[in-house]
Write a protein that holds these residues in place. Structure first.
Motif, PDB file in Angstrom:
ATOM      1  N   LYS A 192     -22.322  25.129  -0.662  1.00  0.00           N
ATOM      2  CA  LYS A 192     -23.665  25.286  -0.088  1.00  0.00           C
ATOM      3  C   LYS A 192     -24.211  23.925   0.376  1.00  0.00           C
ATOM      4  O   LYS A 192     -24.740  23.794   1.485  1.00  0.00           O
ATOM      5  CB  LYS A 192     -24.608  25.901  -1.129  1.00  0.00           C
ATOM      6  N   LEU A 195     -22.275  22.792   3.545  1.00  0.00           N
ATOM      7  CA  LEU A 195     -22.640  23.538   4.760  1.00  0.00           C
ATOM      8  C   LEU A 195     -24.061  23.171   5.191  1.00  0.00           C
ATOM      9  O   LEU A 195     -24.348  23.059   6.391  1.00  0.00           O
ATOM     10  CB  LEU A 195     -22.517  25.048   4.518  1.00  0.00           C
ATOM     11  N   GLN A 196     -24.926  22.979   4.196  1.00  0.00           N
ATOM     12  CA  GLN A 196     -26.294  22.567   4.492  1.00  0.00           C
ATOM     13  C   GLN A 196     -26.300  21.244   5.267  1.00  0.00           C
ATOM     14  O   GLN A 196     -27.025  21.077   6.245  1.00  0.00           O
ATOM     15  CB  GLN A 196     -27.056  22.392   3.170  1.00  0.00           C
ATOM     16  N   LEU A 199     -25.531  21.633   8.806  1.00  0.00           N
ATOM     17  CA  LEU A 199     -26.658  22.187   9.566  1.00  0.00           C
ATOM     18  C   LEU A 199     -27.759  21.148   9.768  1.00  0.00           C
ATOM     19  O   LEU A 199     -28.492  21.203  10.761  1.00  0.00           O
ATOM     20  CB  LEU A 199     -27.217  23.417   8.846  1.00  0.00           C
ATOM     21  N   HIS A 205     -22.970  19.585  13.698  1.00  0.00           N
ATOM     22  CA  HIS A 205     -23.102  20.996  14.107  1.00  0.00           C
ATOM     23  C   HIS A 205     -21.786  21.579  14.608  1.00  0.00           C
ATOM     24  O   HIS A 205     -21.488  22.745  14.380  1.00  0.00           O
ATOM     25  CB  HIS A 205     -24.174  21.131  15.193  1.00  0.00           C
ATOM     26  N   LYS A 207     -18.981  21.234  13.528  1.00  0.00           N
ATOM     27  CA  LYS A 207     -18.101  21.647  12.434  1.00  0.00           C
ATOM     28  C   LYS A 207     -18.563  22.935  11.767  1.00  0.00           C
ATOM     29  O   LYS A 207     -17.874  23.467  10.901  1.00  0.00           O
ATOM     30  CB  LYS A 207     -18.041  20.543  11.353  1.00  0.00           C
ATOM     31  N   TYR A 208     -19.736  23.390  12.124  1.00  0.00           N
ATOM     32  CA  TYR A 208     -20.308  24.571  11.484  1.00  0.00           C
ATOM     33  C   TYR A 208     -19.984  25.813  12.292  1.00  0.00           C
ATOM     34  O   TYR A 208     -20.036  25.809  13.520  1.00  0.00           O
ATOM     35  CB  TYR A 208     -21.822  24.417  11.356  1.00  0.00           C
ATOM     36  N   PRO A 210     -20.954  30.024  12.114  1.00  0.00           N
ATOM     37  CA  PRO A 210     -21.695  31.072  11.385  1.00  0.00           C
ATOM     38  C   PRO A 210     -20.776  31.943  10.531  1.00  0.00           C
ATOM     39  O   PRO A 210     -21.204  32.461   9.494  1.00  0.00           O
ATOM     40  CB  PRO A 210     -22.353  31.873  12.513  1.00  0.00           C
ATOM     41  N   GLY A 211     -19.528  32.081  10.956  1.00  0.00           N
ATOM     42  CA  GLY A 211     -18.577  32.852  10.155  1.00  0.00           C
ATOM     43  C   GLY A 211     -18.358  32.264   8.766  1.00  0.00           C
ATOM     44  O   GLY A 211     -17.953  32.977   7.834  1.00  0.00           O
ATOM     45  N   VAL A 213     -20.557  31.351   6.640  1.00  0.00           N
ATOM     46  CA  VAL A 213     -21.476  32.004   5.695  1.00  0.00           C
ATOM     47  C   VAL A 213     -21.012  33.435   5.406  1.00  0.00           C
ATOM     48  O   VAL A 213     -21.108  33.914   4.268  1.00  0.00           O
ATOM     49  CB  VAL A 213     -22.932  31.959   6.198  1.00  0.00           C
ATOM     50  N   ASP A 214     -20.468  34.088   6.430  1.00  0.00           N
ATOM     51  CA  ASP A 214     -19.931  35.444   6.204  1.00  0.00           C
ATOM     52  C   ASP A 214     -18.859  35.409   5.111  1.00  0.00           C
ATOM     53  O   ASP A 214     -18.851  36.252   4.213  1.00  0.00           O
ATOM     54  CB  ASP A 214     -19.303  36.005   7.488  1.00  0.00           C
ATOM     55  N   ARG A 216     -18.434  33.046   2.894  1.00  0.00           N
ATOM     56  CA  ARG A 216     -19.080  32.597   1.655  1.00  0.00           C
ATOM     57  C   ARG A 216     -19.683  33.763   0.868  1.00  0.00           C
ATOM     58  O   ARG A 216     -19.667  33.756  -0.369  1.00  0.00           O
ATOM     59  CB  ARG A 216     -20.168  31.574   2.015  1.00  0.00           C
ATOM     60  N   GLN A 217     -20.196  34.747   1.595  1.00  0.00           N
ATOM     61  CA  GLN A 217     -20.787  35.915   0.936  1.00  0.00           C
ATOM     62  C   GLN A 217     -19.743  36.735   0.168  1.00  0.00           C
ATOM     63  O   GLN A 217     -20.082  37.586  -0.625  1.00  0.00           O
ATOM     64  CB  GLN A 217     -21.510  36.787   1.974  1.00  0.00           C
TER      65      GLN A 217
END
Lengths: 287, 287
Positions: A192, A195-196, A199, A205, A207-208, A210-211, A213-214, A216-217
């Motif tokens: 966390k 990734l924070q 962001l 950016h 390197k980030y 959105p997948g 977080v998917d 990570r869930q």
């Protein structure tokens, strides 16, 4: 353990980090630094001296293969959750040696062509040739990790793959490929934070995704999938090592130590000349 | 010339080393260090500080390409007589950056399959993709160097190739590939010393090939073939640079400076996020 004898290791990393019988991933503390007595500063110093050793062994490994197509190679398989530090290993550990002797392959989402073949088809093509140090940034293990968590294949196909991987890796090792499999293990909280940071910083950016977080869930499902990987594919021929990776300096030092250990077991030698040295000296002198 | 402004350069290496109209290879002193006011010690220090700059520019170049398939790449073409130091450039200049952003290709004697195609067929496949720094250790120029000296192709075919190369390189540059072509120039005597050392040291025997002396015996023909290359293929789009290379430290520093110059002209920028940063922060916070 000559590789690490002048360093701050109190135990052989190839022993303490190895996945053995009864191993439980949930028992590993991602903050820990198993077998190492120094702190970050000592670790960075040891990494630098290890780099010189790594570089020399790599040159011998490469040299040995120039006159022997059947000479050994070394393959590092890197697996981890996002942001665990695979890139840092490549940059700071592998990057310490001659790029000419390294074969690096990052496996992304398979293409349509790759999906039309068995999952090991694209892997086979990237196995390091004699004398090379190969690095897989992700690997065939994705096919039993995301493949399992996301149900990208039927359960019996996932089952089949564990066995196919073990057979595949045994064949490689019989052909002279020394395999070191590493999972970099960070905590849910540490991911966390990392990734924070990606962001928060515009220069990170890129390197980030959105997948990230998917996935990570689905952390607990991934940990289960890793446990299954260890249960099914930690073999004598191709061992797994779980490296606590919340401390980046430790993870890099530990992976370096695992590679040094493998290279010392290979013990590559300068090859003898396949030409008449004295005759060549005379020929050169005449020019 | 920000790349080198705090260093010991008195002239822009991209200017003083560039092959321009009327250039004669025979006028270049392989012992010289054009444009550089410092000695070996200063040169090594400048190489280290240049390495940090190179590393940062490489990361930006790579980052920029992640969201733009049409982003630029950089291609270094390295040509030289045996033992001139191509390997050292790869190791000490290119090796200073992240291996993940480098595409290195050493071109050997063509295979039967390669010979069955046009000489540029195997080259095209290795052109660096967007964001990568490509390095050709030897290249399509071998087809007009050894190809000419050893008469591996008819004279009219050699003639055709100069034009084909210029067309090929123009097409690459129009597609965003920035090309830097370097010949490392050592003297006939220096090569003798270096080959002698390879013969004297058992740990260097693997680097020696009896064929090296065969080619050495054709030194004047090779110099003529290089002169023809410069006359025919030094273009605005894909310039040639001749780097005196008897002093290894100078050659490395100069090639680094040429790459820094090219990267600064590309001026890569961190890409803007292609996702909603605030929305992702919220999504991450909820995990």
């Amino acid at each position: 353990m000559t590789a690490t004898s002048q360093h701050h290791w109190s135990a052989d990393p190839a022993e303490v980090l190895r996945v053995g019988p009864g191993f439980r991933l949930s028992d590993v503390d991602p903050d820990s630094t198993p077998g190492y007595e120094g702190g970050k500063k000592a670790g960075e110093k040891d990494l630098a001296s290890g780099a010189a050793q790594f570089d020399e062994l790599q040159e011998r490994l490469f040299a040995q293969s120039r006159l022997d197509d059947g000479a050994p190679s070394l393959l590092l398989v890197l697996q981890a959750m996002d942001s665990a530090g695979k890139g840092g290993i490549v940059r700071h550990v592998i990057g310490a040696t001659d790029p000419q002797g390294v074969h690096l392959k990052a496996f992304k989402k398979p293409s349509d062509e790759e999906l039309a073949h068995d999952f090991l088809w694209r892997i086979e093509k990237e196995v390091p040739k004699a004398g090379y140090i190969g690095v897989f940034d992700r690997s065939h293990y994705e096919d039993v990790l995301i493949g399992r968590v996301r149900e990208l294949a039927a359960p019996d196909e996932i089952e089949r793959r564990y066995g196919a991987i073990a057979d595949f890796e045994r064949r490689l090792t019989e052909g002279g490929v020394h395999i070191v499999k590493v999972m970099l293990h960070i905590s849910h909280d540490e991911q966390k934070t990392r990734l924070q940071e990606r962001l928060d910083r515009p220069d990170k950016h890129w390197k980030y995704n959105p997948g990230d977080v998917d996935e990570r869930q689905r952390w607990p499902q991934y940990m289960d999938a890793y446990q299954a990987v260890f249960d099914r594919t930690a073999t004598e021929a191709a061992p797994w090592f779980v490296v606590p990776a919340n401390a980046k300096w430790y993870a890099r030092l530990a992976v370096q130590a695992l590679l040094l250990d493998a290279l010392e077991r290979i013990d590559p030698q300068w090859p003898a000349a396949d030409f008449d040295v004295e005759a060549e000296k005379a020929r050169l002198a005449a020019t």
